[in-house]
Write an enzyme that holds these catalytic residues in place. Structure first.
Site, mmCIF file in Angstrom:
data_model
loop_
_atom_site.group_PDB
_atom_site.id
_atom_site.type_symbol
_atom_site.label_atom_id
_atom_site.label_comp_id
_atom_site.label_asym_id
_atom_site.label_seq_id
_atom_site.Cartn_x
_atom_site.Cartn_y
_atom_site.Cartn_z
ATOM 1 N N LYS A 9 0.842 -1.146 0.022
ATOM 2 C CA LYS A 9 0.177 0.076 0.156
ATOM 3 C C LYS A 9 0.695 1.204 -0.006
ATOM 4 O O LYS A 9 0.531 2.303 -0.778
ATOM 5 C CB LYS A 9 -0.688 -0.018 1.314
ATOM 6 N N GLN A 32 -4.329 -1.450 9.851
ATOM 7 C CA GLN A 32 -4.446 -2.690 9.279
ATOM 8 C C GLN A 32 -5.022 -3.746 10.301
ATOM 9 O O GLN A 32 -4.928 -3.863 11.428
ATOM 10 C CB GLN A 32 -3.194 -2.834 9.072
ATOM 11 N N ASP A 60 -10.718 3.327 4.486
ATOM 12 C CA ASP A 60 -11.092 1.767 4.349
ATOM 13 C C ASP A 60 -12.591 1.817 4.479
ATOM 14 O O ASP A 60 -13.254 0.607 4.153
ATOM 15 C CB ASP A 60 -10.668 1.226 5.735
HETATM 16 N N1 GUN Z 1 -7.182 -6.845 6.199
HETATM 17 C C1 GUN Z 1 -7.627 -7.415 5.243
HETATM 18 N N2 GUN Z 1 -7.932 -6.645 4.131
HETATM 19 C C2 GUN Z 1 -8.080 -5.363 4.836
HETATM 20 C C3 GUN Z 1 -8.319 -4.066 3.991
HETATM 21 O O1 GUN Z 1 -8.766 -3.926 3.047
HETATM 22 N N3 GUN Z 1 -8.123 -2.958 5.133
HETATM 23 C C4 GUN Z 1 -7.546 -3.049 6.378
HETATM 24 N N4 GUN Z 1 -7.394 -2.065 6.916
HETATM 25 N N5 GUN Z 1 -7.034 -4.367 6.849
HETATM 26 C C5 GUN Z 1 -7.421 -5.452 6.048
#
Ligand code: GUN
Length: 284
Positions: free
Chosen positions: A51, A95, A118
């Site tokens: 990311k 995350q 998110d």
């Molecule tokens: N864990 C798995 N997919 C995601 C996501 O799209 N965002 C976040 N913050 N954690 C995740």
């Protein structure tokens, strides 16, 4: 029978990122994404580094706040409050999963809705349920919708079966497809006769975390099959769909890797640019 058309998520994502980079280049300010990572889960570390790399490649600032596995809820909330109040930060992402001493929902509730790139804060979840254009839509479902729209201009009346009921994919995907006039069914680990239900679907979205679980015999001829899974078998990455088998039956299929994954990152960047534009009253 002709093999399925493979939806190239990597190529679609590259185009989206090019567009974002072009927009950012015209701005006097740079969008800034804060990524919070707790602990040393290897998959999470890899995701967050990609990311960050993607954000920097389009001209954003992106810092990873890497906290100790044993951090308290209070400390985590303290960091989120600081980032909420920092007008140089436009997007905040925590995350998941978080370590077990931490209540994820309580944490996500502290992210300012306008910085919640998110879309996991209950406020944004509610806006999505209410079909509001103000909702920040979670990146994975948003990327999947983009891929579906690369083939179908209108999803009205299509039957969609979503395999998995997670807060990250299954539930927001359900809302998003309902908002686009699909007839949506969610199946999960306790559903009886999953195969029979999946076989009715024009669109199948596999997000169950079970390597190669979905077989050609589950799929209606001509279906669009989206594979959200990222599993490892003997060091090799595979999805929740048995690709070699299902691609003989489906009309469209997303590969793993190179399908949903890159689209998720591209949509996170889109959400961050949109949040940045909104916070700075810019039209980009
Ligand atoms: N864990 C798995 N997919 C995601 C996501 O799209 N965002 C976040 N913050 N954690 C995740």
């Amino acid at each position: 029978m002709v093999d399925a058309h493979i939806i190239d998520g990597k190529a679609l994502a590259a185009k989206i990122k090019e567009n974002i980079a072009r927009k950012i280049a015209t701005c006097p300010l740079k969008p800034n994404l804060a990524v919070i990572l707790v602990g040393n889960d290897e998959a999470s570390l890899i995701y967050d580094r990609s990311k960050q790399k993607a954000a920097q490649s389009v001209g954003m600032d992106c810092h990873i706040y890497h906290l100790d596995e044993n951090v308290s809820e209070r400390e985590l909330i303290e960091l989120i409050s600081q980032l909420n109040n920092d007008h140089h930060v436009h997007g905040i992402l925590v995350q998941l999963p978080l370590p077990k001493q931490i209540n994820s929902l309580r944490i996500l509730m502290h992210i300012s809705p306008e910085k919640d790139v998110d879309g996991f804060n209950p406020y944004n979840i509610g806006l999505l349920q209410a079909n509001s254009s103000q909702a920040i839509v979670p990146a994975t479902p948003k990327g999947i919708l983009y891929m579906l729209h690369s083939v179908y201009s209108d999803l009205t009346g299509k039957s969609a079966v979503i395999i998995g009921r997670s807060n990250i994919v299954g539930k927001p995907m359900t809302a998003l497809l309902l908002n686009h006039n699909c007839t949506v069914t969610v199946v999960h680990s306790k559903t009886q006769n999953i195969e029979d239900v999946v076989k009715q679907a024009d669109i199948v979205i596999a997000a169950c975390g079970k390597p190669k679980m979905i077989k050609a015999s589950w799929i209606k001829e001509g279906a669009f099959v989206v594979d959200v899974g990222i599993n490892r078998i003997d060091g090799k990455i595979c999805g929740d769909v048995d690709f070699d088998d299902v691609s003989k039956k489906a009309a469209y299929i997303t590969p793993v890797p190179g399908g949903v994954g890159p689209m998720t990152i591209a949509m996170l960047l889109e959400n961050t640019v949109a949040a940045f534009a909104q916070q700075n009253d810019l039209e980009i």
